[in-house]
Design a protein around this motif. Structure first.
Motif, short mmCIF file in Angstrom:
data_model
loop_
_atom_site.label_atom_id
_atom_site.label_comp_id
_atom_site.label_asym_id
_atom_site.label_seq_id
_atom_site.Cartn_x
_atom_site.Cartn_y
_atom_site.Cartn_z
N GLU A 14 0.84 -1.19 0.00
CA GLU A 14 0.00 0.00 0.00
C GLU A 14 0.88 1.25 0.00
N PHE A 15 0.28 2.39 -0.34
CA PHE A 15 1.00 3.65 -0.41
C PHE A 15 1.72 3.94 0.92
N GLY A 16 1.03 3.71 2.03
CA GLY A 16 1.60 3.99 3.35
C GLY A 16 2.72 3.07 3.76
N ASP A 17 2.96 1.98 3.01
CA ASP A 17 4.07 1.07 3.30
C ASP A 17 5.39 1.59 2.75
N CYS A 18 5.32 2.66 1.94
CA CYS A 18 6.50 3.14 1.22
C CYS A 18 7.08 4.40 1.85
N ASP A 19 8.37 4.61 1.62
CA ASP A 19 9.06 5.81 2.08
C ASP A 19 8.91 6.92 1.03
N PRO A 20 9.47 8.11 1.28
CA PRO A 20 9.33 9.20 0.29
C PRO A 20 9.90 8.87 -1.09
N ASP A 78 2.53 -3.29 -5.67
CA ASP A 78 3.12 -4.61 -5.91
C ASP A 78 2.38 -5.69 -5.11
N GLU A 79 2.25 -6.85 -5.71
CA GLU A 79 1.73 -8.03 -5.04
C GLU A 79 2.92 -8.90 -4.69
N LEU A 80 3.12 -9.14 -3.41
CA LEU A 80 4.27 -9.92 -2.96
C LEU A 80 3.80 -11.26 -2.41
N SER A 81 4.60 -12.29 -2.64
CA SER A 81 4.37 -13.62 -2.09
C SER A 81 5.53 -13.93 -1.16
N PHE A 94 14.09 -23.23 16.25
CA PHE A 94 13.95 -23.65 14.86
C PHE A 94 14.31 -22.47 13.98
N VAL A 95 14.68 -22.78 12.73
CA VAL A 95 15.04 -21.75 11.76
C VAL A 95 13.93 -21.71 10.72
N GLN A 96 13.31 -20.53 10.59
CA GLN A 96 12.33 -20.35 9.53
C GLN A 96 13.00 -19.58 8.40
N ALA A 97 12.78 -20.05 7.17
CA ALA A 97 13.35 -19.42 5.98
C ALA A 97 12.22 -18.82 5.16
N TYR A 98 12.48 -17.62 4.62
CA TYR A 98 11.48 -16.88 3.86
C TYR A 98 12.09 -16.43 2.54
N ARG A 99 11.26 -16.46 1.49
CA ARG A 99 11.60 -15.87 0.19
C ARG A 99 10.46 -14.93 -0.17
N VAL A 100 10.78 -13.66 -0.33
CA VAL A 100 9.76 -12.68 -0.73
C VAL A 100 9.94 -12.45 -2.23
N MET A 101 8.87 -12.69 -2.98
CA MET A 101 8.90 -12.60 -4.45
C MET A 101 7.83 -11.63 -4.94
N ARG A 102 8.13 -10.96 -6.04
CA ARG A 102 7.15 -10.21 -6.83
C ARG A 102 7.14 -10.91 -8.18
N GLY A 103 6.16 -11.78 -8.38
CA GLY A 103 6.17 -12.61 -9.58
C GLY A 103 7.40 -13.50 -9.56
N GLU A 104 8.23 -13.38 -10.57
CA GLU A 104 9.46 -14.19 -10.66
C GLU A 104 10.68 -13.46 -10.09
N THR A 105 10.48 -12.24 -9.59
CA THR A 105 11.60 -11.43 -9.08
C THR A 105 11.78 -11.64 -7.58
N LEU A 106 12.99 -12.04 -7.19
CA LEU A 106 13.32 -12.17 -5.78
C LEU A 106 13.53 -10.79 -5.18
N ILE A 107 12.79 -10.49 -4.11
CA ILE A 107 12.91 -9.21 -3.41
C ILE A 107 13.88 -9.36 -2.23
N LEU A 108 13.68 -10.39 -1.44
CA LEU A 108 14.59 -10.64 -0.32
C LEU A 108 14.51 -12.08 0.13
N GLU A 109 15.55 -12.48 0.85
CA GLU A 109 15.61 -13.77 1.53
C GLU A 109 15.90 -13.48 3.00
N CYS A 110 15.29 -14.26 3.86
CA CYS A 110 15.47 -14.04 5.30
C CYS A 110 15.47 -15.38 6.01
N GLU A 111 16.31 -15.48 7.03
CA GLU A 111 16.28 -16.61 7.95
C GLU A 111 16.15 -16.06 9.36
#
Length: 142
Positions: A14-20, A78-81, A94-111
């Protein structure tokens, strides 16, 4: 030992999720990842934390460590998965692993390293051994 299950959590920026500059302000990713963590457990059939507090003494899964690699930016509309899985089961964490994607584009990886939190008699937080019932519901491979 890891989990074979992967659960997807969707977010619309959403608009409010973004910086200037018009890109997602980075703390929002951590808010969404935290929501994706709980969503993972819910999709695996783990009851609400209020229920596990009564039955297993588990009040939640506090975060104790995190590592994130930002690859691309995301913007308003953007729609993120967020794909979430348990990469490793340990005795009390436990270790949780995350992949944030916009379609086929990798945005970030996190553990993240998380614990199953409980309370001592004095009310202070403690790490509990990973409940076998929860690990089983979440696809723990033996």
């Amino acid at each position: 030992m890891s989990s074979s299950l992967e659960v997807i959590y969707s977010v619309r920026v959403e608009f409010g999720d973004c910086d200037p500059a018009g890109i997602v302000w980075f703390p929002n990713f951590f808010r969404w990842i935290d929501a994706a963590s709980r969503h993972f457990f819910m999709q695996c059939g783990v009851p609400r934390w209020e229920e596990t507090a009564k039955t297993l003494g588990v009040i939640g899964t506090p975060l104790v460590d995190t590592h994130t690699r930002f690859v691309a930016s995301a913007s308003y509309g953007d729609e993120l998965s967020i794909a979430t899985r348990v990469a490793e089961w340990r005795h009390k964490s436990f270790v949780q692993a995350y992949r944030v994607m916009r379609g086929e584009t990798l945005i970030l990886e996190c553990e993240e390293v998380r614990i199953f939190g409980g309370r001592r008699e004095d009310g202070s937080l403690c790490a509990l051994p990973v409940p076998a019932e929860i690990a089983r519901l979440c696809g723990r491979e033996v």
